[in-house]
Design an enzyme around this catalytic site. Structure first.
Site, short mmCIF file in Angstrom:
data_model
loop_
_atom_site.label_atom_id
_atom_site.label_comp_id
_atom_site.label_asym_id
_atom_site.label_seq_id
_atom_site.Cartn_x
_atom_site.Cartn_y
_atom_site.Cartn_z
N CYS A 193 0.87 -1.18 0.00
CA CYS A 193 0.00 0.00 0.00
C CYS A 193 0.90 1.23 0.00
O CYS A 193 1.75 1.37 0.89
CB CYS A 193 -0.89 -0.02 1.24
N CYS A 230 -0.60 3.91 -6.44
CA CYS A 230 -1.52 3.27 -5.49
C CYS A 230 -1.71 1.85 -5.99
O CYS A 230 -1.95 1.65 -7.18
CB CYS A 230 -2.85 4.02 -5.43
#
Length: 267
Positions: free
Chosen positions: A73, A183
């Site tokens: 992440c 992302c």
């Protein structure tokens, strides 16, 4: 040799893009993935929230006796990784450093664009890491807060494409030749990115390949390879397991994939 599993964590589905590459690169390694879908998106949360939520997932993975942890992440890497590295003995690998290295190696005109969450962009983590490798590279950062929730919502292609085009509009006309998907959710809609950019001169970069290679390198260095002949892959979500399985089975090309719900509130 070390037959313990590799742990991977994300705010939701996005980390599957990294898990898939790690499994491909290290086919003999077992993995445990946790997606914190109940608290998505991390990209609009406070620094304290992100650290606390990441810590819960890390503790869950440690309870599962993992040998190293991949923070799959970007937001958690930018905000929580330094804290986790101080608190945990196991090696912790993030995604931003690998993505920045890949961007610096890929760009030919020294002009890179990064699309990411609000928090990742505000941290300027990609800009710092890319310029550390080559100070001459121009880095344009764009926050796209609608995209991670879009992936989680599992909309149709046309809906995804419309939102991606709207999100990338500020980049149109810029001279970048490399676009970093900053992302881990974004590679799940990479085809929509390709159509929205519609420029064969632009390389759309998914850092997951570089993350998998770095994980391989760390494990080779530290003697962490497994000698098991059969890898086992476990999936957990703090959200709805049926919803998780629907997307995960498609993306991981595994019709038998079944996740388990877990509540990390007490970790």
């Amino acid at each position: 040799m070390d037959n313990r599993p590799i742990g991977l964590l994300d705010s939701g589905f996005g980390g599957l893009s990294v898990a898939k590459k790690v499994i491909e690169k290290l086919p003999n390694e077992s993995t445990i993935f946790i997606g914190d879908n109940a608290h998505i998106p991390y990209g609009d949360r406070t620094r304290e929230d992100i650290i606390n939520l990441t810590r819960r997932s890390v503790k869950f993975l440690l309870e599962k006796n993992v040998k190293l942890i991949v923070i799959a992440c970007n937001t958690a890497t930018a905000v929580a990784m330094p804290t986790m590295q101080k608190e945990v003995e196991q090696q912790i690998i993030g995604v931003i450093q690998s993505g920045a290295l890949a961007a610096a190696r890929t760009t030919k005109n020294k002009n890179v664009a990064v699309v990411a969450t609000n928090v990742t962009v505000a941290s300027h983590a990609y800009q710092k890491e890319i310029k550390f490798r080559d100070p001459e590279i121009k880095v344009t950062e764009l926050a796209a807060p609608k995209l991670a929730p879009l992936v989680e919502a599992q909309k149709d292609y046309a809906t995804n494409l419309k939102v991606v085009k709207e999100s990338l509009a500020p980049l149109m006309g810029k001279e970048f030749d490399t676009l970093v998907l900053g992302c881990t959710h974004y590679p799940l809609i990479q085809k929509e990115f390709e159509e929205a950019i519609n420029n064969k001169e632009v390389t759309i970069l998914d850092p997951a390949d570089q993350v998998a290679q770095y994980t391989f390198n760390v494990m080779r260095r530290d003697g962490l390879f497994s000698d098991s002949e059969k890898a086992v892959h476990e999936y957990y979500t703090t959200g709805n397991s049926e919803t998780f399985d629907k997307l995960a089975r498609t993306f991981m090309d595994d019709d038998t994939l079944t996740s388990k719900h877990v509540d990390t509130e007490n970790y």
